[in-house]
Design a protein around this motif. Structure first.
Motif, PDB file in Angstrom:
ATOM      1  N   TRP A  32       0.854  -1.183   0.000  1.00 43.99           N
ATOM      2  CA  TRP A  32       0.000   0.000   0.000  1.00 43.99           C
ATOM      3  C   TRP A  32       0.889   1.232   0.000  1.00 43.99           C
ATOM      4  O   TRP A  32       1.701   1.425   0.901  1.00 43.99           O
ATOM      5  CB  TRP A  32      -0.926   0.017   1.209  1.00 43.99           C
ATOM      6  N   LEU A  33       0.729   2.068  -1.014  1.00 50.53           N
ATOM      7  CA  LEU A  33       1.551   3.265  -1.167  1.00 50.53           C
ATOM      8  C   LEU A  33       0.814   4.519  -0.716  1.00 50.53           C
ATOM      9  O   LEU A  33       1.332   5.621  -0.852  1.00 50.53           O
ATOM     10  CB  LEU A  33       1.984   3.400  -2.635  1.00 50.53           C
ATOM     11  N   GLY A  34      -0.374   4.345  -0.169  1.00 49.18           N
ATOM     12  CA  GLY A  34      -1.189   5.449   0.287  1.00 49.18           C
ATOM     13  C   GLY A  34      -2.390   5.663  -0.607  1.00 49.18           C
ATOM     14  O   GLY A  34      -2.359   5.406  -1.813  1.00 49.18           O
ATOM     15  N   HIS A  35      -3.491   6.174  -0.004  1.00 47.46           N
ATOM     16  CA  HIS A  35      -4.724   6.487  -0.726  1.00 47.46           C
ATOM     17  C   HIS A  35      -5.210   5.240  -1.472  1.00 47.46           C
ATOM     18  O   HIS A  35      -5.439   4.212  -0.836  1.00 47.46           O
ATOM     19  CB  HIS A  35      -4.491   7.680  -1.652  1.00 47.46           C
ATOM     20  N   ALA A  36      -5.351   5.292  -2.807  1.00 47.55           N
ATOM     21  CA  ALA A  36      -5.784   4.116  -3.568  1.00 47.55           C
ATOM     22  C   ALA A  36      -4.636   3.488  -4.332  1.00 47.55           C
ATOM     23  O   ALA A  36      -4.852   2.660  -5.224  1.00 47.55           O
ATOM     24  CB  ALA A  36      -6.906   4.500  -4.534  1.00 47.55           C
ATOM     25  N   ALA A  37      -3.399   3.869  -3.996  1.00 48.00           N
ATOM     26  CA  ALA A  37      -2.215   3.424  -4.745  1.00 48.00           C
ATOM     27  C   ALA A  37      -1.646   2.132  -4.162  1.00 48.00           C
ATOM     28  O   ALA A  37      -1.381   2.048  -2.956  1.00 48.00           O
ATOM     29  CB  ALA A  37      -1.140   4.509  -4.725  1.00 48.00           C
ATOM     30  N   PHE A  38      -1.454   1.151  -5.038  1.00 53.96           N
ATOM     31  CA  PHE A  38      -0.888  -0.132  -4.630  1.00 53.96           C
ATOM     32  C   PHE A  38       0.119  -0.606  -5.672  1.00 53.96           C
ATOM     33  O   PHE A  38      -0.032  -0.338  -6.872  1.00 53.96           O
ATOM     34  CB  PHE A  38      -1.974  -1.209  -4.510  1.00 53.96           C
ATOM     35  N   GLU A  39       1.113  -1.335  -5.183  1.00 53.71           N
ATOM     36  CA  GLU A  39       1.976  -2.111  -6.063  1.00 53.71           C
ATOM     37  C   GLU A  39       1.672  -3.574  -5.805  1.00 53.71           C
ATOM     38  O   GLU A  39       1.662  -4.023  -4.651  1.00 53.71           O
ATOM     39  CB  GLU A  39       3.448  -1.817  -5.791  1.00 53.71           C
ATOM     40  N   VAL A  40       1.398  -4.322  -6.873  1.00 55.73           N
ATOM     41  CA  VAL A  40       1.067  -5.748  -6.770  1.00 55.73           C
ATOM     42  C   VAL A  40       2.091  -6.529  -7.569  1.00 55.73           C
ATOM     43  O   VAL A  40       2.327  -6.227  -8.746  1.00 55.73           O
ATOM     44  CB  VAL A  40      -0.355  -6.033  -7.306  1.00 55.73           C
ATOM     45  N   VAL A  41       2.702  -7.507  -6.936  1.00 59.87           N
ATOM     46  CA  VAL A  41       3.640  -8.394  -7.622  1.00 59.87           C
ATOM     47  C   VAL A  41       3.033  -9.793  -7.619  1.00 59.87           C
ATOM     48  O   VAL A  41       2.791 -10.374  -6.554  1.00 59.87           O
ATOM     49  CB  VAL A  41       5.031  -8.394  -6.967  1.00 59.87           C
ATOM     50  N   PRO A  52      -1.252   5.349  -9.104  1.00 68.07           N
ATOM     51  CA  PRO A  52      -0.043   5.795  -8.402  1.00 68.07           C
ATOM     52  C   PRO A  52      -0.013   7.303  -8.097  1.00 68.07           C
ATOM     53  O   PRO A  52       0.768   8.063  -8.661  1.00 68.07           O
ATOM     54  CB  PRO A  52       1.066   5.407  -9.381  1.00 68.07           C
ATOM     55  N   PHE A  53      -0.865   7.723  -7.198  1.00 66.44           N
ATOM     56  CA  PHE A  53      -0.868   9.084  -6.658  1.00 66.44           C
ATOM     57  C   PHE A  53       0.138   9.096  -5.508  1.00 66.44           C
ATOM     58  O   PHE A  53      -0.166   8.657  -4.399  1.00 66.44           O
ATOM     59  CB  PHE A  53      -2.284   9.424  -6.176  1.00 66.44           C
ATOM     60  N   LEU A  54       1.347   9.556  -5.769  1.00 67.93           N
ATOM     61  CA  LEU A  54       2.450   9.362  -4.829  1.00 67.93           C
ATOM     62  C   LEU A  54       3.103  10.666  -4.385  1.00 67.93           C
ATOM     63  O   LEU A  54       3.144  10.971  -3.196  1.00 67.93           O
ATOM     64  CB  LEU A  54       3.510   8.439  -5.452  1.00 67.93           C
ATOM     65  N   THR A  55       3.654  11.433  -5.312  1.00 68.02           N
ATOM     66  CA  THR A  55       4.458  12.594  -4.930  1.00 68.02           C
ATOM     67  C   THR A  55       3.626  13.666  -4.242  1.00 68.02           C
ATOM     68  O   THR A  55       4.149  14.435  -3.424  1.00 68.02           O
ATOM     69  CB  THR A  55       5.176  13.205  -6.152  1.00 68.02           C
ATOM     70  N   GLN A  56       2.327  13.749  -4.532  1.00 68.77           N
ATOM     71  CA  GLN A  56       1.470  14.755  -3.912  1.00 68.77           C
ATOM     72  C   GLN A  56       0.616  14.196  -2.776  1.00 68.77           C
ATOM     73  O   GLN A  56      -0.200  14.927  -2.205  1.00 68.77           O
ATOM     74  CB  GLN A  56       0.566  15.382  -4.979  1.00 68.77           C
ATOM     75  N   ASP A  57       0.801  12.938  -2.454  1.00 71.97           N
ATOM     76  CA  ASP A  57       0.019  12.310  -1.388  1.00 71.97           C
ATOM     77  C   ASP A  57       0.729  12.516  -0.055  1.00 71.97           C
ATOM     78  O   ASP A  57       1.836  12.002   0.145  1.00 71.97           O
ATOM     79  CB  ASP A  57      -0.151  10.818  -1.665  1.00 71.97           C
ATOM     80  N   PRO A  58       0.127  13.228   0.888  1.00 73.76           N
ATOM     81  CA  PRO A  58       0.791  13.457   2.175  1.00 73.76           C
ATOM     82  C   PRO A  58       1.021  12.186   2.977  1.00 73.76           C
ATOM     83  O   PRO A  58       1.855  12.171   3.883  1.00 73.76           O
ATOM     84  CB  PRO A  58      -0.172  14.407   2.900  1.00 73.76           C
ATOM     85  N   ALA A  59       0.285  11.110   2.649  1.00 71.62           N
ATOM     86  CA  ALA A  59       0.412   9.867   3.408  1.00 71.62           C
ATOM     87  C   ALA A  59       1.455   8.914   2.848  1.00 71.62           C
ATOM     88  O   ALA A  59       1.830   7.939   3.504  1.00 71.62           O
ATOM     89  CB  ALA A  59      -0.937   9.154   3.470  1.00 71.62           C
ATOM     90  N   THR A  60       1.931   9.166   1.630  1.00 76.32           N
ATOM     91  CA  THR A  60       2.919   8.272   1.023  1.00 76.32           C
ATOM     92  C   THR A  60       4.282   8.486   1.679  1.00 76.32           C
ATOM     93  O   THR A  60       4.755   9.625   1.754  1.00 76.32           O
ATOM     94  CB  THR A  60       3.033   8.527  -0.489  1.00 76.32           C
ATOM     95  N   THR A 220      -6.515  10.232   4.016  1.00 74.83           N
ATOM     96  CA  THR A 220      -5.555  11.046   3.259  1.00 74.83           C
ATOM     97  C   THR A 220      -5.812  12.534   3.448  1.00 74.83           C
ATOM     98  O   THR A 220      -4.884  13.309   3.653  1.00 74.83           O
ATOM     99  CB  THR A 220      -5.635  10.714   1.754  1.00 74.83           C
ATOM    100  N   PHE A 221      -7.078  12.926   3.361  1.00 75.85           N
ATOM    101  CA  PHE A 221      -7.486  14.323   3.461  1.00 75.85           C
ATOM    102  C   PHE A 221      -8.604  14.437   4.503  1.00 75.85           C
ATOM    103  O   PHE A 221      -9.332  13.468   4.750  1.00 75.85           O
ATOM    104  CB  PHE A 221      -7.980  14.838   2.113  1.00 75.85           C
ATOM    105  N   PRO A 222      -8.787  15.609   5.089  1.00 85.75           N
ATOM    106  CA  PRO A 222      -9.763  15.773   6.167  1.00 85.75           C
ATOM    107  C   PRO A 222     -11.185  15.294   5.892  1.00 85.75           C
ATOM    108  O   PRO A 222     -11.812  14.737   6.800  1.00 85.75           O
ATOM    109  CB  PRO A 222      -9.730  17.291   6.428  1.00 85.75           C
ATOM    110  N   PRO A 223     -11.755  15.434   4.662  1.00 88.07           N
ATOM    111  CA  PRO A 223     -13.143  14.973   4.506  1.00 88.07           C
ATOM    112  C   PRO A 223     -13.313  13.459   4.586  1.00 88.07           C
ATOM    113  O   PRO A 223     -14.430  12.960   4.739  1.00 88.07           O
ATOM    114  CB  PRO A 223     -13.528  15.466   3.103  1.00 88.07           C
ATOM    115  N   LEU A 224     -12.222  12.705   4.453  1.00 85.03           N
ATOM    116  CA  LEU A 224     -12.322  11.250   4.381  1.00 85.03           C
ATOM    117  C   LEU A 224     -12.354  10.610   5.757  1.00 85.03           C
ATOM    118  O   LEU A 224     -11.898  11.193   6.749  1.00 85.03           O
ATOM    119  CB  LEU A 224     -11.145  10.687   3.571  1.00 85.03           C
ATOM    120  N   ALA A 225     -12.880   9.391   5.807  1.00 84.24           N
ATOM    121  CA  ALA A 225     -12.957   8.649   7.067  1.00 84.24           C
ATOM    122  C   ALA A 225     -11.570   8.423   7.652  1.00 84.24           C
ATOM    123  O   ALA A 225     -10.569   8.352   6.931  1.00 84.24           O
ATOM    124  CB  ALA A 225     -13.643   7.307   6.821  1.00 84.24           C
TER     125      ALA A 225
END
Length: 251
Positions: A32-41, A52-60, A220-225
């Motif tokens: 889990w890379l944060g938000h809805a971003a995942f790497e699957v092997v 892959p929302f990564l560089t702008q994701d505060p949680a990554t 990730t952001f304040p409006p979210l659970a």
């Protein structure tokens, strides 16, 4: 008669001993890379990135914002919103990865034609040892075609369902019937955008029978659970696997 009975008794244990032992299934890995971003092997080593929302994701995690580390075979994008397209173009240009998304979205990214794998609901694509099924999502995606989810099916029959941004919808029953996902990467964020944790939990109870549930698109952001809301909605469900950003689980 006695001799044939004796031969039969001797043959039984020989036949039992010759039965092959069941093969252990090769693992697949999910990060889990944060938000809805995942790497699957996959079990066969096929590396896929999803949303892959990564560089702008505060949680990554900072280490996972280094786009040079990613060398995926393909990047899967569920819809056109910035928190899902994210760094798709930069990673694709640097790595040569193909991009799988709704045809309109994939065609709008400015990538070479041989890197674009446009698709739509009901479509199927093969990348390495992974079959990718394109399924509906109840959300928006303007501009750039309709929103989708992805079911990844591995050669041993197991499957993973990334729901994308969605609300609960009746065709989830068909996703279960057709693909019987073992692992759900489940949107739970709520707020003004998607299904909330309680509705996501209802979707699982009503439609799915997974071995594991990984919640995503929250915190990730304040409006979210927040995480405690997610845990409360799934209280008592031992299949829930709350991941930390940057964490890898093996299934």
């Amino acid at each position: 008669m006695r001799r044939s009975m004796l031969l039969s008794l001797v043959a039984v244990p020989v036949l039992l001993a010759a039965a092959p032992a069941p093969r252990a299934k090769a693992p697949f890995k999910v990060t889990w890379l944060g938000h809805a971003a995942f790497e699957v092997v996959s079990p066969g080593g096929t590396d896929l990135l999803i949303d892959p929302f990564l560089t702008q994701d505060p949680a990554t995690p900072a280490a996972d914002k280094d786009l040079a580390k990613y060398k995926p075979a393909a990047i899967l994008v569920t819809h056109s919103h910035g928190d899902h397209v994210g760094d798709t173009v930069a990673i694709a240009k640097a790595s040569g990865a193909k991009v799988i998304a709704a045809y309109e979205l994939a065609s709008s990214l400015g990538l070479p034609g041989d890197q674009i794998l446009g698709c739509n609901v009901g479509g199927r694509l093969q990348v390495g040892d992974v079959t990718i099924h394109v399924v509906p999502a109840m959300h928006g995606s303007t501009p750039g075609g309709r929103p989708v989810g992805f079911v990844l099916t591995f050669k041993d029959g197991r499957s993973l369902y990334h729901t994308g941004d969605t609300w609960i919808f009746g065709d989830m029953s068909l996703i279960q019937e057709l693909y019987h996902p073992d692992l759900l990467l489940l949107c739970v964020g709520g707020g003004p955008y998607t299904e909330d944790p309680a509705t996501a939990a209802l979707a699982v109870r009503k439609y799915f029978h997974p071995s594991a549930i990984v919640p995503m698109h929250y915190g990730t952001f304040p409006p979210l659970a927040k995480e405690d809301e997610v845990r409360k909605a799934f209280a008592g469900d031992k299949r829930l696997r709350v991941m930390k950003t940057g964490e890898t689980l093996t299934f």
